[in-house]
Design a protein around this motif. Structure first.
Motif, mmCIF file in Angstrom:
data_model
loop_
_atom_site.group_PDB
_atom_site.id
_atom_site.type_symbol
_atom_site.label_atom_id
_atom_site.label_comp_id
_atom_site.label_asym_id
_atom_site.label_seq_id
_atom_site.Cartn_x
_atom_site.Cartn_y
_atom_site.Cartn_z
ATOM 1 N N THR A 56 0.823 -1.204 0.000
ATOM 2 C CA THR A 56 0.000 0.000 0.000
ATOM 3 C C THR A 56 0.857 1.254 0.000
ATOM 4 O OG1 THR A 56 -1.707 -1.196 1.232
ATOM 5 C CG2 THR A 56 -1.855 1.205 1.201
ATOM 6 N N VAL A 57 1.861 1.297 0.880
ATOM 7 C CA VAL A 57 2.745 2.466 0.951
ATOM 8 C C VAL A 57 3.530 2.634 -0.344
ATOM 9 C CG1 VAL A 57 4.750 3.437 2.141
ATOM 10 C CG2 VAL A 57 2.909 2.390 3.468
ATOM 11 N N ALA A 58 4.024 1.530 -0.891
ATOM 12 C CA ALA A 58 4.785 1.594 -2.141
ATOM 13 C C ALA A 58 3.926 2.118 -3.279
ATOM 14 C CB ALA A 58 5.335 0.211 -2.495
ATOM 15 N N ASN A 59 2.685 1.707 -3.317
ATOM 16 C CA ASN A 59 1.784 2.151 -4.371
ATOM 17 C C ASN A 59 1.554 3.658 -4.296
ATOM 18 O OD1 ASN A 59 0.229 0.778 -6.547
ATOM 19 N ND2 ASN A 59 -1.476 1.858 -5.600
ATOM 20 N N PHE A 60 1.293 4.149 -3.071
ATOM 21 C CA PHE A 60 1.047 5.585 -2.910
ATOM 22 C C PHE A 60 2.319 6.389 -3.179
ATOM 23 C CE2 PHE A 60 0.700 9.481 -0.355
ATOM 24 C CZ PHE A 60 -0.442 10.015 -0.933
ATOM 25 N N ALA A 61 3.460 5.898 -2.703
ATOM 26 C CA ALA A 61 4.730 6.593 -2.935
ATOM 27 C C ALA A 61 5.035 6.693 -4.431
ATOM 28 C CB ALA A 61 5.864 5.873 -2.208
ATOM 29 N N ALA A 62 4.725 5.640 -5.188
ATOM 30 C CA ALA A 62 4.942 5.667 -6.636
ATOM 31 C C ALA A 62 4.072 6.734 -7.291
ATOM 32 C CB ALA A 62 4.647 4.295 -7.234
ATOM 33 N N LEU A 63 2.821 6.860 -6.845
ATOM 34 C CA LEU A 63 1.932 7.873 -7.406
ATOM 35 C C LEU A 63 2.434 9.277 -7.101
ATOM 36 C CD1 LEU A 63 -1.588 6.349 -6.654
ATOM 37 C CD2 LEU A 63 -0.481 6.584 -8.871
ATOM 38 N N VAL A 64 2.948 9.502 -5.898
ATOM 39 C CA VAL A 64 3.487 10.818 -5.539
ATOM 40 C C VAL A 64 4.699 11.160 -6.404
ATOM 41 C CG1 VAL A 64 4.594 12.152 -3.708
ATOM 42 C CG2 VAL A 64 2.606 10.742 -3.182
ATOM 43 N N LEU A 65 5.613 10.212 -6.571
ATOM 44 C CA LEU A 65 6.772 10.444 -7.435
ATOM 45 C C LEU A 65 6.331 10.720 -8.871
ATOM 46 C CD1 LEU A 65 9.279 7.705 -6.214
ATOM 47 C CD2 LEU A 65 9.487 10.167 -5.898
ATOM 48 N N LEU A 66 5.337 9.984 -9.335
ATOM 49 C CA LEU A 66 4.831 10.189 -10.691
ATOM 50 C C LEU A 66 4.232 11.582 -10.845
ATOM 51 C CD1 LEU A 66 4.223 9.025 -13.483
ATOM 52 C CD2 LEU A 66 2.139 8.022 -12.542
ATOM 53 N N PHE A 67 3.535 12.057 -9.816
ATOM 54 C CA PHE A 67 2.955 13.402 -9.845
ATOM 55 C C PHE A 67 4.048 14.461 -10.026
ATOM 56 C CE2 PHE A 67 1.983 17.277 -7.458
ATOM 57 C CZ PHE A 67 0.822 17.694 -8.085
ATOM 58 N N PHE A 68 5.122 14.355 -9.262
ATOM 59 C CA PHE A 68 6.196 15.338 -9.362
ATOM 60 C C PHE A 68 6.949 15.219 -10.688
ATOM 61 C CE2 PHE A 68 5.708 15.442 -4.685
ATOM 62 C CZ PHE A 68 5.591 16.823 -4.527
ATOM 63 N N LEU A 69 7.078 14.002 -11.203
ATOM 64 C CA LEU A 69 7.727 13.828 -12.492
ATOM 65 C C LEU A 69 6.924 14.499 -13.605
ATOM 66 C CD1 LEU A 69 8.874 10.103 -12.227
ATOM 67 C CD2 LEU A 69 10.374 12.070 -12.572
ATOM 68 N N LEU A 70 5.614 14.309 -13.594
ATOM 69 C CA LEU A 70 4.771 14.925 -14.615
ATOM 70 C C LEU A 70 4.710 16.437 -14.445
ATOM 71 C CD1 LEU A 70 1.875 12.312 -14.740
ATOM 72 C CD2 LEU A 70 3.630 12.712 -16.467
ATOM 73 N N ARG A 71 4.745 16.889 -13.207
ATOM 74 C CA ARG A 71 4.744 18.339 -12.972
ATOM 75 C C ARG A 71 6.010 18.974 -13.530
ATOM 76 N NH1 ARG A 71 5.769 22.767 -9.891
ATOM 77 N NH2 ARG A 71 3.966 24.002 -9.237
ATOM 78 N N SER A 72 7.147 18.352 -13.301
ATOM 79 C CA SER A 72 8.399 18.905 -13.812
ATOM 80 C C SER A 72 8.472 18.814 -15.330
ATOM 81 C CB SER A 72 9.590 18.183 -13.181
ATOM 82 O OG SER A 72 9.669 16.842 -13.646
#
Length: 372
Positions: A56-72
């Motif tokens: 569960t934590v890994a899944n959410f952490a991946a989504l957060v990293l993906l959000f920042f990657l797309l933002r940049s």
């Protein structure tokens, strides 16, 4: 509950004791046994609770990293327009809702499978490519870790070569050899041989969305009356593999010619992700958690495109991506919304949408067109 976890833990103990644990239900790389060995030190109930939490934590952490990657990648200016920022936020909320309420993630939690760990390693490697461009060894370590957890991310090992050139060959060779033979040379070779034999006799069911499963369940019965019996399977599997492979090769070559950049990296990873689900002969539905990568990118790309130019094509892109998320999130045990249960067409549609997005970006360099 936890049937896959029990298999992984027992296999890790067998590997540690010097035995070959490979069988019809276990064909994971040796490194996966190394990762799961600590679970042998706790009760099965506690192991399942730990695995549940980690996934569960890994899944959410991946989504957060993906959000920042797309933002940049898409909002690179210091003060972007608030409307594109809202589009990115809506895409993130849609991704979170689809991911955590969908059948693939629930399936992985129930079985104790761990594709979310591979997803996190992929997103972490992409984050390092963007924010730590000189950390070649660490980038290779994360992409290789994903590959030696679940095999299919091995397709992404070209990313360090793309960024660093021949300098990446040494870390790629040393790290992957160390991971493959972490339990000795014999165990590593047994895995490679076992993987080859397993690929020739895959487990076919509606929840296996690979090209091999779709060919057997859907296309071959329809070709049986049109072709000689010996040619049916060959023609079916060739057709089903040829289109996604052609899309991936064409789109990736365009990105490579366009040059290395943070945006092109996330585009290349997203373009390869649907192929990871289609190419291997067994792709059970819990693997579909990785589709959030291309789906999130498509929501952002087509959503920002529609805000920018108001074209119907971009609106259709957003709609089609949301449809892919909806269909991928449905349980295989429910009656199908369309005429088939197997999700190969959903994965293929997402590959097409991602390829179109990648080709569009190669024709419009720079993220500033969406920013103030």
């Amino acid at each position: 509950m936890g049937v896959d976890l029990r298999i992984f833990v027992e296999a890790s103990y067998a590997m540690y004791m010097g035995d070959n644990p490979l069988h019809s239900n276990y064909n994971s790389p040796p490194l996966a046994a190394w990762v799961f060995f600590p679970f042998n030190l706790m009760s099965y109930e506690m192991a399942y609770e730990v695995q549940f939490t980690v996934i569960t934590v890994a899944n959410f952490a991946a989504l957060v990293l993906l959000f920042f990657l797309l933002r940049s990648a898409y909002l690179a200016t210091a003060a972007p327009d608030p409307v594109p920022v809202c589009i990115l936020g809506l895409a993130f909320l849609a991704a979170c809702f689809s991911q955590f309420s969908g059948y693939p993630f629930e399936f992985s939690l129930e079985r104790g499978n761990y594709d979310s760990l591979a997803l996190l390693a992929i997103c972490s490697g992409a984050w390092l490519v963007r924010y730590r461009p000189t950390a070649c060894w660490l980038q290779v370590l994360l992409f290789s870790f994903a590959a030696h957890l679940k095999i299919y991310p091995a397709i992404l090992l070209f990313i360090p070569l793309w960024q660093h050139g021949l300098r990446a060959l040494l870390p790629l060779t040393l790290i992957n050899a160390s991971m493959l033979f972490c339990f000795g040379f014999d165990r590593g070779m047994e895995f490679l041989v076992g993987l080859y034999h397993y690929s020739l006799h895959p487990y076919i069911w509606a929840g296996n969305h690979s090209a091999a499963a779709f060919a057997t369940l859907v296309l071959e019965p329809r070709l049986a009356s049109l072709l000689p019996a010996k040619a049916v399977h060959v023609v079916a599997i060739t057709l089903l593999l040829m289109l996604p492979l052609a899309l991936w090769i064409y789109g990736t070559m365009k990105l490579l010619r366009h040059g290395f950049s943070g945006k092109n990296t996330i585009l290349a990873i997203s373009l390869a992700t649907p192929l990871m689900c289609i190419l291997t002969s067994v792709s059970n539905d819990y693997k579909l958690v990785i589709l959030i990568l291309p789906a999130c990118l498509c929501l952002v790309h087509y959503g920002l495109g529609y805000v920018h130019n108001g074209k119907l094509a971009d609106l259709l892109g957003v709609t089609a991506t949301l449809l892919c998320l909806l269909l991928a999130a449905r349980s295989v045990l429910l009656p199908p919304l369309l005429w088939i249960t197997n999700k190969y067409p959903v994965v293929l549609l997402l590959e097409i949408l991602t390829c179109i997005a990648a080709l569009h970006e190669t024709r419009h360099a720079g993220p500033s067109r969406y920013s103030s």
